[in-house]
Design a protein around this motif. Structure first.
Motif, PDB file in Angstrom:
ATOM      1  N   ALA A 183       0.834  -1.211   0.000  1.00 53.90           N
ATOM      2  CA  ALA A 183       0.000   0.000   0.000  1.00 53.90           C
ATOM      3  C   ALA A 183       0.865   1.256   0.000  1.00 53.90           C
ATOM      4  CB  ALA A 183      -0.922  -0.008   1.221  1.00 53.90           C
ATOM      5  N   LYS A 184       1.875   1.276   0.854  1.00 50.99           N
ATOM      6  CA  LYS A 184       2.703   2.469   1.022  1.00 50.99           C
ATOM      7  C   LYS A 184       3.563   2.781  -0.201  1.00 50.99           C
ATOM      8  CE  LYS A 184       6.389   4.229   4.011  1.00 50.99           C
ATOM      9  NZ  LYS A 184       7.262   3.917   5.139  1.00 50.99           N
ATOM     10  N   ILE A 185       4.167   1.763  -0.788  1.00 50.65           N
ATOM     11  CA  ILE A 185       5.145   1.995  -1.856  1.00 50.65           C
ATOM     12  C   ILE A 185       4.545   1.822  -3.255  1.00 50.65           C
ATOM     13  CG2 ILE A 185       7.371   1.272  -2.813  1.00 50.65           C
ATOM     14  CD1 ILE A 185       8.096   0.416   0.110  1.00 50.65           C
ATOM     15  N   LEU A 186       3.705   0.790  -3.424  1.00 47.27           N
ATOM     16  CA  LEU A 186       3.112   0.552  -4.744  1.00 47.27           C
ATOM     17  C   LEU A 186       1.726   1.191  -4.875  1.00 47.27           C
ATOM     18  CD1 LEU A 186       4.124  -3.169  -5.483  1.00 47.27           C
ATOM     19  CD2 LEU A 186       5.339  -1.052  -6.057  1.00 47.27           C
ATOM     20  N   HIS A 187       1.244   1.789  -3.796  1.00 48.79           N
ATOM     21  CA  HIS A 187      -0.034   2.520  -3.791  1.00 48.79           C
ATOM     22  C   HIS A 187      -1.226   1.620  -4.116  1.00 48.79           C
ATOM     23  CE1 HIS A 187       2.787   5.800  -3.682  1.00 48.79           C
ATOM     24  NE2 HIS A 187       3.274   5.411  -4.847  1.00 48.79           N
ATOM     25  N   LYS A 188      -1.213   0.414  -3.574  1.00 49.94           N
ATOM     26  CA  LYS A 188      -2.301  -0.531  -3.800  1.00 49.94           C
ATOM     27  C   LYS A 188      -3.229  -0.542  -2.591  1.00 49.94           C
ATOM     28  CE  LYS A 188      -0.223  -1.627  -7.579  1.00 49.94           C
ATOM     29  NZ  LYS A 188      -0.502  -0.816  -8.748  1.00 49.94           N
ATOM     30  N   ASP A 189      -4.512  -0.599  -2.858  1.00 53.31           N
ATOM     31  CA  ASP A 189      -5.546  -0.568  -1.825  1.00 53.31           C
ATOM     32  C   ASP A 189      -5.492  -1.852  -0.992  1.00 53.31           C
ATOM     33  OD1 ASP A 189      -7.865  -0.474  -0.286  1.00 53.31           O
ATOM     34  OD2 ASP A 189      -9.187  -0.062  -1.988  1.00 53.31           O
ATOM     35  N   PRO A 190      -5.222  -1.745   0.311  1.00 54.52           N
ATOM     36  CA  PRO A 190      -5.144  -2.956   1.138  1.00 54.52           C
ATOM     37  C   PRO A 190      -6.478  -3.692   1.254  1.00 54.52           C
ATOM     38  CG  PRO A 190      -4.786  -0.975   2.469  1.00 54.52           C
ATOM     39  CD  PRO A 190      -4.890  -0.533   1.055  1.00 54.52           C
ATOM     40  N   GLU A 191      -7.582  -2.998   0.987  1.00 51.52           N
ATOM     41  CA  GLU A 191      -8.896  -3.645   1.062  1.00 51.52           C
ATOM     42  C   GLU A 191      -9.091  -4.688  -0.036  1.00 51.52           C
ATOM     43  OE1 GLU A 191     -11.250  -3.299   3.484  1.00 51.52           O
ATOM     44  OE2 GLU A 191      -9.705  -2.118   4.505  1.00 51.52           O
ATOM     45  N   VAL A 192      -8.338  -4.575  -1.129  1.00 49.16           N
ATOM     46  CA  VAL A 192      -8.452  -5.542  -2.220  1.00 49.16           C
ATOM     47  C   VAL A 192      -7.094  -6.182  -2.525  1.00 49.16           C
ATOM     48  CG1 VAL A 192     -10.537  -4.598  -3.268  1.00 49.16           C
ATOM     49  CG2 VAL A 192      -8.315  -3.674  -3.922  1.00 49.16           C
ATOM     50  N   THR A 193      -6.269  -6.309  -1.478  1.00 48.90           N
ATOM     51  CA  THR A 193      -4.978  -6.986  -1.594  1.00 48.90           C
ATOM     52  C   THR A 193      -5.100  -8.343  -0.911  1.00 48.90           C
ATOM     53  OG1 THR A 193      -3.721  -4.921  -1.631  1.00 48.90           O
ATOM     54  CG2 THR A 193      -2.535  -6.894  -0.940  1.00 48.90           C
ATOM     55  N   ALA A 194      -4.770  -9.400  -1.640  1.00 51.58           N
ATOM     56  CA  ALA A 194      -4.805 -10.755  -1.088  1.00 51.58           C
ATOM     57  C   ALA A 194      -3.370 -11.242  -0.905  1.00 51.58           C
ATOM     58  CB  ALA A 194      -5.554 -11.693  -2.021  1.00 51.58           C
ATOM     59  N   VAL A 195      -3.089 -11.812   0.265  1.00 52.69           N
ATOM     60  CA  VAL A 195      -1.745 -12.309   0.566  1.00 52.69           C
ATOM     61  C   VAL A 195      -1.855 -13.769   1.008  1.00 52.69           C
ATOM     62  CG1 VAL A 195       0.341 -11.993   1.950  1.00 52.69           C
ATOM     63  CG2 VAL A 195      -1.049  -9.995   1.321  1.00 52.69           C
ATOM     64  N   ILE A 196      -1.109 -14.626   0.332  1.00 52.77           N
ATOM     65  CA  ILE A 196      -1.023 -16.044   0.689  1.00 52.77           C
ATOM     66  C   ILE A 196       0.365 -16.256   1.281  1.00 52.77           C
ATOM     67  CG2 ILE A 196      -1.032 -18.412  -0.184  1.00 52.77           C
ATOM     68  CD1 ILE A 196      -2.707 -17.241  -2.590  1.00 52.77           C
ATOM     69  N   VAL A 197       0.434 -16.843   2.470  1.00 54.74           N
ATOM     70  CA  VAL A 197       1.714 -17.042   3.153  1.00 54.74           C
ATOM     71  C   VAL A 197       1.931 -18.540   3.375  1.00 54.74           C
ATOM     72  CG1 VAL A 197       3.084 -16.482   5.194  1.00 54.74           C
ATOM     73  CG2 VAL A 197       1.435 -14.810   4.316  1.00 54.74           C
ATOM     74  N   LYS A 198       3.076 -19.036   2.884  1.00 59.41           N
ATOM     75  CA  LYS A 198       3.404 -20.458   3.004  1.00 59.41           C
ATOM     76  C   LYS A 198       4.795 -20.618   3.604  1.00 59.41           C
ATOM     77  CE  LYS A 198       2.295 -21.005  -1.535  1.00 59.41           C
ATOM     78  NZ  LYS A 198       2.211 -21.720  -2.811  1.00 59.41           N
ATOM     79  N   ALA A 199       4.899 -21.500   4.570  1.00 56.98           N
ATOM     80  CA  ALA A 199       6.192 -21.799   5.196  1.00 56.98           C
ATOM     81  C   ALA A 199       6.811 -23.042   4.554  1.00 56.98           C
ATOM     82  CB  ALA A 199       6.018 -22.033   6.687  1.00 56.98           C
ATOM     83  N   VAL A 200       8.136 -23.004   4.422  1.00 60.20           N
ATOM     84  CA  VAL A 200       8.916 -24.146   3.949  1.00 60.20           C
ATOM     85  C   VAL A 200       9.986 -24.400   5.000  1.00 60.20           C
ATOM     86  CG1 VAL A 200      10.512 -24.948   2.153  1.00 60.20           C
ATOM     87  CG2 VAL A 200       8.528 -23.570   1.525  1.00 60.20           C
ATOM     88  N   ASP A 201      10.229 -25.642   5.307  1.00 55.36           N
ATOM     89  CA  ASP A 201      11.269 -25.982   6.270  1.00 55.36           C
ATOM     90  C   ASP A 201      12.624 -25.536   5.715  1.00 55.36           C
ATOM     91  OD1 ASP A 201      13.365 -27.631   7.634  1.00 55.36           O
ATOM     92  OD2 ASP A 201      11.592 -28.460   8.633  1.00 55.36           O
TER      93      ASP A 201
END
Length: 140
Positions: free
Chosen positions: A30-48
């Motif tokens: 949001a801060k740097i790329l100016h993208k609306d956080p309300e329509v930002t989807a983030v998928i987080v996956k851990a790998v050993d």
């Protein structure tokens, strides 16, 4: 509008780590790329860390962390300077969250054509055109 996938490996353990990563990624996007956080989807996956190899050794052997962030945005909506700032800021923030990072740590800003990318059943191009038509209607 952005769809961001974060894959990471670290020896750090925290019950809130995934949420902290998602929050940091959304905030910097949001801060740097100016993208609306309300329509930002983030998928987080851990790998050993033992399963992630760089330079022929696992991150566990290196005693380092790493990540691969893939950020999808509409083509032409960000400058080279914004993308460079995003990569640098993300490296710093993720280092804070994950610990010392291996230099083979990546972030990819994938610029997708507006007619081939969207959400809620509408392409970004269609949203842009609809917005222009609405503005033109109000001006009349």
């Amino acid at each position: 509008m952005p769809l961001i996938t974060v894959t990471y490996a670290t020896s750090r353990q925290s019950p809130t780590l995934k949420a902290d990563i998602a929050s940091a990624v959304s905030e910097l996007t949001a801060k740097i790329l100016h993208k609306d956080p309300e329509v930002t989807a983030v998928i987080v996956k851990a790998v050993d860390a033992a399963d992630w190899f760089a330079g022929g050794k696992s991150l566990a052997e290196h005693k380092l962390a790493s990540y691969w962030i893939d950020t999808h945005v509409s083509e032409g909506t960000n400058t080279k300077d914004e993308k460079a700032a995003y990569l640098a800021a993300m490296f710093t923030r993720m280092s804070d969250l994950l610990g010392p990072l291996h230099h083979e740590t990546y972030l990819h800003v994938d610029e997708v054509r507006g007619d081939a990318y969207g959400f809620g059943g509408l392409s970004q191009e269609r949203r842009y055109i609809a917005g222009k038509l609405e503005v033109a209607r109000k001006a009349v």
